[in-house]
Design an enzyme around this catalytic site. Structure first.
Site, short mmCIF file in Angstrom:
data_model
loop_
_atom_site.label_atom_id
_atom_site.label_comp_id
_atom_site.label_asym_id
_atom_site.label_seq_id
_atom_site.Cartn_x
_atom_site.Cartn_y
_atom_site.Cartn_z
N SER A 1 4.94 15.61 9.62
CA SER A 1 5.25 14.45 10.47
C SER A 1 6.50 14.66 11.32
O SER A 1 7.46 15.29 10.88
CB SER A 1 5.45 13.21 9.59
OG SER A 1 5.96 12.14 10.34
N GLN B 1 2.60 17.03 13.62
CA GLN B 1 2.21 15.72 14.14
C GLN B 1 3.31 15.16 15.03
O GLN B 1 4.47 15.10 14.63
CB GLN B 1 1.93 14.76 12.97
CG GLN B 1 1.57 13.34 13.39
CD GLN B 1 2.78 12.43 13.46
OE1 GLN B 1 3.68 12.53 12.63
NE2 GLN B 1 2.82 11.54 14.45
N TYR C 1 5.09 12.20 17.40
CA TYR C 1 5.38 10.86 17.93
C TYR C 1 6.39 11.03 19.05
O TYR C 1 7.02 12.09 19.18
CB TYR C 1 6.05 9.99 16.87
CG TYR C 1 5.19 9.39 15.80
CD1 TYR C 1 3.99 8.76 16.08
CD2 TYR C 1 5.63 9.40 14.48
CE1 TYR C 1 3.24 8.16 15.07
CE2 TYR C 1 4.90 8.82 13.46
CZ TYR C 1 3.71 8.20 13.77
OH TYR C 1 2.99 7.61 12.77
N THR D 1 -0.60 11.48 17.24
CA THR D 1 -0.98 10.23 16.58
C THR D 1 -0.92 9.10 17.60
O THR D 1 0.14 8.80 18.14
CB THR D 1 -0.06 9.95 15.38
OG1 THR D 1 -0.27 10.99 14.43
CG2 THR D 1 -0.39 8.61 14.73
N LYS E 1 -5.27 11.93 16.62
CA LYS E 1 -5.39 11.24 15.33
C LYS E 1 -5.27 9.73 15.51
O LYS E 1 -4.33 9.25 16.17
CB LYS E 1 -4.28 11.73 14.38
CG LYS E 1 -4.20 10.99 13.05
CD LYS E 1 -3.19 11.64 12.11
CE LYS E 1 -3.11 10.96 10.77
NZ LYS E 1 -2.31 9.73 10.76
N HIS F 1 -4.70 5.08 9.90
CA HIS F 1 -3.30 5.25 9.55
C HIS F 1 -3.04 4.68 8.13
O HIS F 1 -1.99 4.07 7.86
CB HIS F 1 -2.41 4.54 10.57
CG HIS F 1 -1.05 5.17 10.75
ND1 HIS F 1 -0.67 5.80 11.90
CD2 HIS F 1 0.02 5.24 9.93
CE1 HIS F 1 0.58 6.21 11.78
NE2 HIS F 1 1.02 5.89 10.59
C1 FNR Z 1 1.52 7.60 6.93
N1 FNR Z 1 0.74 8.02 8.00
C2 FNR Z 1 1.35 8.68 9.06
N2 FNR Z 1 0.60 9.19 10.06
C3 FNR Z 1 1.17 9.89 11.07
O1 FNR Z 1 0.46 10.34 11.96
N3 FNR Z 1 2.52 10.09 11.08
C4 FNR Z 1 3.34 9.61 10.12
O2 FNR Z 1 4.55 9.83 10.14
C5 FNR Z 1 2.75 8.85 9.08
N4 FNR Z 1 3.53 8.30 8.09
C6 FNR Z 1 2.93 7.73 6.99
C7 FNR Z 1 3.71 7.31 5.92
C8 FNR Z 1 3.12 6.82 4.78
C9 FNR Z 1 3.97 6.41 3.61
C10 FNR Z 1 1.71 6.71 4.70
C11 FNR Z 1 1.02 6.21 3.46
C12 FNR Z 1 0.93 7.09 5.77
C13 FNR Z 1 -0.74 7.93 7.94
C14 FNR Z 1 -1.33 9.14 7.23
O3 FNR Z 1 -1.24 10.29 8.05
C15 FNR Z 1 -2.82 8.97 6.88
O4 FNR Z 1 -3.53 8.59 8.03
C16 FNR Z 1 -3.08 7.95 5.76
O5 FNR Z 1 -2.05 7.97 4.81
C17 FNR Z 1 -4.40 8.26 5.07
O6 FNR Z 1 -4.74 7.27 4.16
P1 FNR Z 1 -4.46 7.36 2.56
O7 FNR Z 1 -4.95 8.70 2.07
O8 FNR Z 1 -2.99 7.16 2.36
O9 FNR Z 1 -5.28 6.22 2.04
#
Ligand code: FNR
Length: 350
Positions: A109, A130, A132, A158, A222, A246
């Site tokens: 990330s 990834q 942002y 993302t 994504k 997400h």
């Molecule tokens: C995320 N997710 C996420 N996605 C992304 O593109 N950049 C990020 O920095 C983050 N940060 C993030 C923090 C936390 C604590 C979570 C739980 C999720 C989303 C992540 O990439 C992913 O799409 C989901 O977590 C998938 O779902 P599950 O497996 O957590 O149910």
């Protein structure tokens, strides 16, 4: 004997919860608004049923595949998640080591607590970066270039954060990154950003090719939940599309990934690789996603709990456990190769 921790992800989460401050646990565990999308995600994969084949002479299951040309030993990768230093002192470095130990792909990330170069150097497993928007457009462009230079194999844009989802747990705790931790990819000078500073409301389809050129890397988009958007991403130069809500942290209630995936596969599955995440918790969830046309799936929270309870070994344990479940379920279904799981492996539950 002692039960391996990965057999029951709910129990792993319960152990992580005991160890973490409430505000940190809630940041990791929570979703947006009424948390409907988050709650429905695991069940949505289980709205399909498996149709096992018999007498196939299947002796050995292959989990290895290639993602955008990069060999991986498993189709189960690690989704990008922020602030890993809150879960373990080694943060993203430990996750990178755990992923590499299993030959799994890690997505790093922008909101990491180590720089993208530090994470790239921590292990020799395959990694994607990834992106942002961080600090400024110029700095963000620089991150894309640095990701290419550091050896990442792809850039993951993302696109489901035009603004930050309304996460009630975080609002209640007034959640902020704990003292002593920082967003390491932010320029050292100047104030540290908050999560809402990462929003990308100004990005358009043109940014797909632009970031591809800056980084020299294939671009994965994504956070796509519609076939028409997927088609526009591919026309604009995307090399792959990642179906995701997400983790239910943005739009709520959004359509589940399991329900959006067929429409995205229908729109662009013949042209590009498609990935999915959200609520994948068992080997059969993985198999269902592969049958629907995904080339790989990604785990968010299960890896959070693995990292919090066991560092690199905990992450590797989660990957190993789900990989074993996938192998077992495939063998029971008469399937031996994750690269060619037929669509007719599944049927809607009745
Ligand atoms: C995320 N997710 C996420 N996605 C992304 O593109 N950049 C990020 O920095 C983050 N940060 C993030 C923090 C936390 C604590 C979570 C739980 C999720 C989303 C992540 O990439 C992913 O799409 C989901 O977590 C998938 O779902 P599950 O497996 O957590 O149910």
């Amino acid at each position: 004997g002692q039960e391996p921790p990965y057999l029951d992800l709910d129990r792993l989460e319960a152990r992580a919860r005991e160890q973490l401050p409430a505000s940190v646990y809630d940041y990791y565990a929570g979703g947006a608004e009424t948390e409907t999308t988050m709650a429905e995600a695991p069940a949505s994969w289980r709205s399909w049923r498996l149709r096992p084949r018999v007498l196939r002479g299947t002796a050995r299951v292959r989990l290895g595949t290639e993602l955008l040309g990069t060999p991986v030993r498993t189709p189960i990768g690690i989704a990008p998640w922020a602030y890993q230093g809150m879960a373990h002192p080694d943060g993203e470095l430990a996750t990178a080591r755990g992923a590499a130990a299993r030959g799994a792909l890690m997505t790093v990330s922008t909101s990491a607590t180590h720089t993208l170069e530090e994470v790239a150097a921590a292990a020799d497993g395959p990694q994607w970066f990834q992106l942002y928007r961080l600090h400024s457009n110029r700095h963000t462009d620089d991150l894309a270039r640095r990701a290419g230079d550091a050896g990442y194999r792809a850039l993951v844009l993302t696109v489901d954060v035009p603004l930050l989802g309304r996460r009630r747990r975080d609002l209640r705790h007034r959640f902020a990154l704990p003292a002593g931790l920082r967003m390491a990819n932010h320029p050292p000078e100047g104030d540290q950003p908050t999560l809402s500073d990462l929003a990308t409301a100004t990005w358009t389809f043109d940014d797909i090719a632009r970031f591809g050129e800056l980084s020299g890397l294939p671009v994965i988009v994504k956070g796509v939940l519609r076939g028409d958007d997927a088609a526009r991403c591919v026309q604009a130069g995307a090399s792959a599309v990642w179906v995701s809500t997400h983790g239910g942290r943005q739009v709520d209630p959004a359509i589940a990934s399991a329900h959006a995936l067929p429409e995205v596969v229908e729109a662009v599955g013949a042209d590009v690789e498609i990935y999915a995440d959200g609520g994948i918790r068992t080997g059969s969830d993985v198999l269902t996603a592969l049958a629907l046309g995904a080339s790989a799936v990604f785990l968010g929270r299960p890896c959070v709990w693995g990292l919090a309870t066991g560092g690199a070994d905990g992450v590797a344990g989660v990957l190993a456990g789900l990989g074993e479940e996938l192998t077992h379920t495939m063998a029971l279904c008469g399937l031996d190769d994750v690269r060619s799981v037929p669509r007719d492996t599944i049927t809607p539950a009745r």
